[in-house]
Design a protein around this motif. Structure first.
Motif: not given
Ligand code: ATP
Ligand code: MG
Length: 301
Positions: A258-280
């Motif tokens: 469960f520790t790993r799951l919560v940590v992974e999810a928190a990182i995914v959520d944070a990175v997801g919020s950056l809205g990353l894309s490859y540079p145009k």
């Protein structure tokens, strides 16, 4: 990009453990044995974590290509809470070139000749990178607070060492995190919240299993005497430094899956919020690519 539906589910999983405002935070409200009502087994938990690492690996490529944001992931915990294995599992898919892990031990004499932030500042992640701090500047308000002799070693002018020193340090850390996040570093802070009972069980396991003996250190057992002091120091640190841009995650750590799951999810959520894309590429760069393609096509062999 993550689909909205998946993002919602990730946020729901992470939300109960995420602290963005410290005033009302009380550690006693957080159960180290919590599994968020989930009844997954080890393998199912691991499978979910793997999905996250796969996604993270793709996003990391964009983070690196963009060269704008960086990610600072801090792990703090009592011994045997699972910092090392969480780092190993959660970061398993990412490109080592875009990731730096630093483990902070007792400061060296050179480090003690500087302000306390010095050794951490020089190891902050560069743009485009993920930096992991296995222990961090928070030790300065945790172990150093619990053991006054550690503060003595820091050679501060005595006029600057008063009752207020811990509140001052916490305020300095909070301001430092404001600054760093305004520079484009996303900060995530994980407190792996293991219970005293589970820590004992894991120490016993280290003593019993030969392949785990190397992890055992008698001083870790001595530190158990200071458990309550550490918990108080953690609570105060989280109260004073939780913010929207540098949230704390108080992650239940009695069940590793469960520790790993919560940590992974928190990182995914944070990175997801950056809205990353490859540079145009701009028109000039596009033209360069066309020219390069033509040149390659005209090569003889
Ligand atoms: P592991 O035991 O899993 O290998 P660890 O992080 O516990 O990893 P150790 O070498 O056992 O590593 O311990 C490092 C010690 O250094 C910890 O007790 C920690 O509290 C201490 N430490 C870290 N930073 C500081 C600091 N700034 N001042 C004083 N002590 C510190
Ligand atoms: Mg240790």
């Amino acid at each position: 990009m993550l689909e909205q539906d998946i993002r919602d589910r990730i946020q729901k999983l992470v939300h109960p453990f995420c602290i963005t405002k410290g005033e009302r935070f009380r550690l006693k409200d957080f159960d180290p044995g919590d599994t968020g009502g989930m009844t997954l087994d080890k393998a199912q938990g691991a499978e979910l974590v793997q999905l996250g690492t796969k996604w993270l690996a793709e996003e990391q490529d964009m983070l690196y290509a963009q060269d704008r944001w960086s990610l600072l992931i801090i792990f703090q915990a009592m011994d045997a809470a699972g910092k090392d294995s969480t780092i190993k599992h959660v970061m398993s898919g990412v490109n080592p070139q875009g990731c730096q892990v630093f483990s902070f031990k007792q400061p060296s004499s050179e480090e003690l000749d500087h302000d306390f932030m010095w050794r951490y500042v020089i190891r902050l992640p560069e743009r485009g990178r993920i930096g992991i701090f296995n222990r961090s500047y928070y030790e300065e308000v945790l172990v150093v607070r619990v053991h006054p002799e550690a503060l003595k070693r820091e050679k501060l002018p005595s006029q600057l060492v008063g009752e207020e020193i811990w509140d001052e340090r916490l305020a300095d850390i909070a301001r430092f995190e404001d600054y760093v996040s305004r520079q484009g570093t996303k900060i995530l802070k994980f407190f792996l919240n293991v219970s005293r009972k589970e820590q004992k069980r894991r120490f016993e396991e280290r003593l019993e299993q030969p392949e785990k003996n190397w992890k055992f250190s008698p001083s870790d057992v001595m530190e158990r005497k200071f458990w309550d002091d550490y918990m108080e120091a953690f609570e105060k640190a989280i109260q004073a430094t939780a913010s929207k841009h540098a949230p704390w995650f108080v992650v239940p750590a009695d069940n590793k899956w469960f520790t790993r799951l919560v940590v992974e999810a928190a990182i995914v959520d944070a990175v997801g919020s950056l809205g990353l894309s490859y540079p145009k590429l701009d028109a000039a760069k596009q033209k360069e690519l066309v020219a390069a393609r033509t040149a390659l096509a005209h090569e003889r062999s």
